[in-house]
Design a protein around this motif. Structure first.
Motif, PDB file in Angstrom:
ATOM      1  N   ARG A  51     -19.713   9.170 -50.647  1.00  0.00           N
ATOM      2  CA  ARG A  51     -20.654   9.414 -51.737  1.00  0.00           C
ATOM      3  C   ARG A  51     -22.090   9.596 -51.263  1.00  0.00           C
ATOM      4  N   PHE A  52     -22.484   8.947 -50.157  1.00  0.00           N
ATOM      5  CA  PHE A  52     -23.890   8.955 -49.742  1.00  0.00           C
ATOM      6  C   PHE A  52     -24.137   9.491 -48.338  1.00  0.00           C
ATOM      7  N   SER A  53     -23.176  10.063 -47.682  1.00  0.00           N
ATOM      8  CA  SER A  53     -23.345  10.618 -46.334  1.00  0.00           C
ATOM      9  C   SER A  53     -23.947   9.601 -45.366  1.00  0.00           C
ATOM     10  N   GLY A  54     -23.670   8.323 -45.558  1.00  0.00           N
ATOM     11  CA  GLY A  54     -24.156   7.306 -44.644  1.00  0.00           C
ATOM     12  C   GLY A  54     -25.556   6.798 -44.925  1.00  0.00           C
ATOM     13  N   GLY A  55     -26.100   7.049 -46.072  1.00  0.00           N
ATOM     14  CA  GLY A  55     -27.432   6.564 -46.432  1.00  0.00           C
ATOM     15  C   GLY A  55     -28.404   7.700 -46.652  1.00  0.00           C
ATOM     16  N   ILE A  56     -29.537   7.371 -47.229  1.00  0.00           N
ATOM     17  CA  ILE A  56     -30.565   8.366 -47.501  1.00  0.00           C
ATOM     18  C   ILE A  56     -31.761   8.035 -46.620  1.00  0.00           C
ATOM     19  N   GLU A  57     -32.140   8.971 -45.771  1.00  0.00           N
ATOM     20  CA  GLU A  57     -33.242   8.750 -44.838  1.00  0.00           C
ATOM     21  C   GLU A  57     -34.457   9.578 -45.226  1.00  0.00           C
ATOM     22  N   LEU A  58     -35.628   9.128 -44.787  1.00  0.00           N
ATOM     23  CA  LEU A  58     -36.871   9.863 -45.018  1.00  0.00           C
ATOM     24  C   LEU A  58     -36.804  11.255 -44.405  1.00  0.00           C
ATOM     25  N   LEU A  59     -37.411  12.204 -45.077  1.00  0.00           N
ATOM     26  CA  LEU A  59     -37.529  13.572 -44.592  1.00  0.00           C
ATOM     27  C   LEU A  59     -36.172  14.197 -44.275  1.00  0.00           C
ATOM     28  N   THR A  60     -35.213  13.974 -45.165  1.00  0.00           N
ATOM     29  CA  THR A  60     -33.939  14.664 -45.087  1.00  0.00           C
ATOM     30  C   THR A  60     -33.744  15.416 -46.398  1.00  0.00           C
ATOM     31  N   ARG A  61     -32.968  16.503 -46.332  1.00  0.00           N
ATOM     32  CA  ARG A  61     -32.699  17.310 -47.526  1.00  0.00           C
ATOM     33  C   ARG A  61     -31.224  17.222 -47.856  1.00  0.00           C
ATOM     34  N   GLY A  62     -30.948  17.123 -49.137  1.00  0.00           N
ATOM     35  CA  GLY A  62     -29.560  17.058 -49.562  1.00  0.00           C
ATOM     36  C   GLY A  62     -29.412  17.400 -51.023  1.00  0.00           C
ATOM     37  N   GLU A  63     -28.178  17.320 -51.478  1.00  0.00           N
ATOM     38  CA  GLU A  63     -27.896  17.524 -52.892  1.00  0.00           C
ATOM     39  C   GLU A  63     -27.677  16.158 -53.519  1.00  0.00           C
ATOM     40  N   VAL A  64     -28.415  15.878 -54.592  1.00  0.00           N
ATOM     41  CA  VAL A  64     -28.366  14.567 -55.230  1.00  0.00           C
ATOM     42  C   VAL A  64     -27.757  14.689 -56.617  1.00  0.00           C
ATOM     43  N   VAL A  65     -27.001  13.673 -56.979  1.00  0.00           N
ATOM     44  CA  VAL A  65     -26.506  13.535 -58.347  1.00  0.00           C
ATOM     45  C   VAL A  65     -27.036  12.199 -58.843  1.00  0.00           C
TER      46      VAL A  65
END
Length: 133
Positions: A51-65
């Motif tokens: 669900r989270f690709s291993g966490g959310i890091e600063l200055l990364t781009r992704g698709e969020v729900v």
């Protein structure tokens, strides 16, 4: 009634909330700046990694729900699909500082839930172009 939003986003702030969760501020393309809680985002279990690709890091781009409610400040971040990690920002200190400065400026100048697609695209372009620094 909660509203489900799916959008492209860049993480401009994050804070560890507990051992397994984070509070994040995301600059999204269509919904502006979104603050949210990503419960379980730092867990190593297969379902959390999925669900989270291993966490959310600063200055990364992704698709969020995320799920937003009209009378709450924090959205519930339910999914994060990492699409670009901007690895060059982790290997070049000057590029990292410029990226962090741009994230700070975006955080300070933009209001929550006020869409600015051109600002999102400008930040995305800047982070990509810092690879040549």
């Amino acid at each position: 009634m909660p509203r489900r939003q799916k959008d492209q986003a860049i993480c401009i702030r994050h804070l560890d909330w507990s051992e397994t969760s984070q509070i994040v501020v995301l600059l999204t393309r269509e919904h502006g700046k979104v603050r949210g809680v990503a419960k379980g985002s730092k867990r190593a279990s297969p379902s959390s990694v999925q669900r989270f690709s291993g966490g959310i890091e600063l200055l990364t781009r992704g698709e969020v729900v995320c799920l937003t409610k009209p009378h709450t400040d924090l959205a519930a971040i339910t999914e994060w699909d990492l699409q670009e990690s901007y690895y060059h920002l982790r290997t070049n200190l000057a590029a990292h500082r410029l990226g962090m400065y741009a994230a700070d400026v975006a955080h300070a100048l933009l209001a929550d839930h006020d869409a600015h697609p051109r600002s999102y695209e400008a930040l995305e372009t800047l982070l990509s172009s810092l690879a040549s620094e």
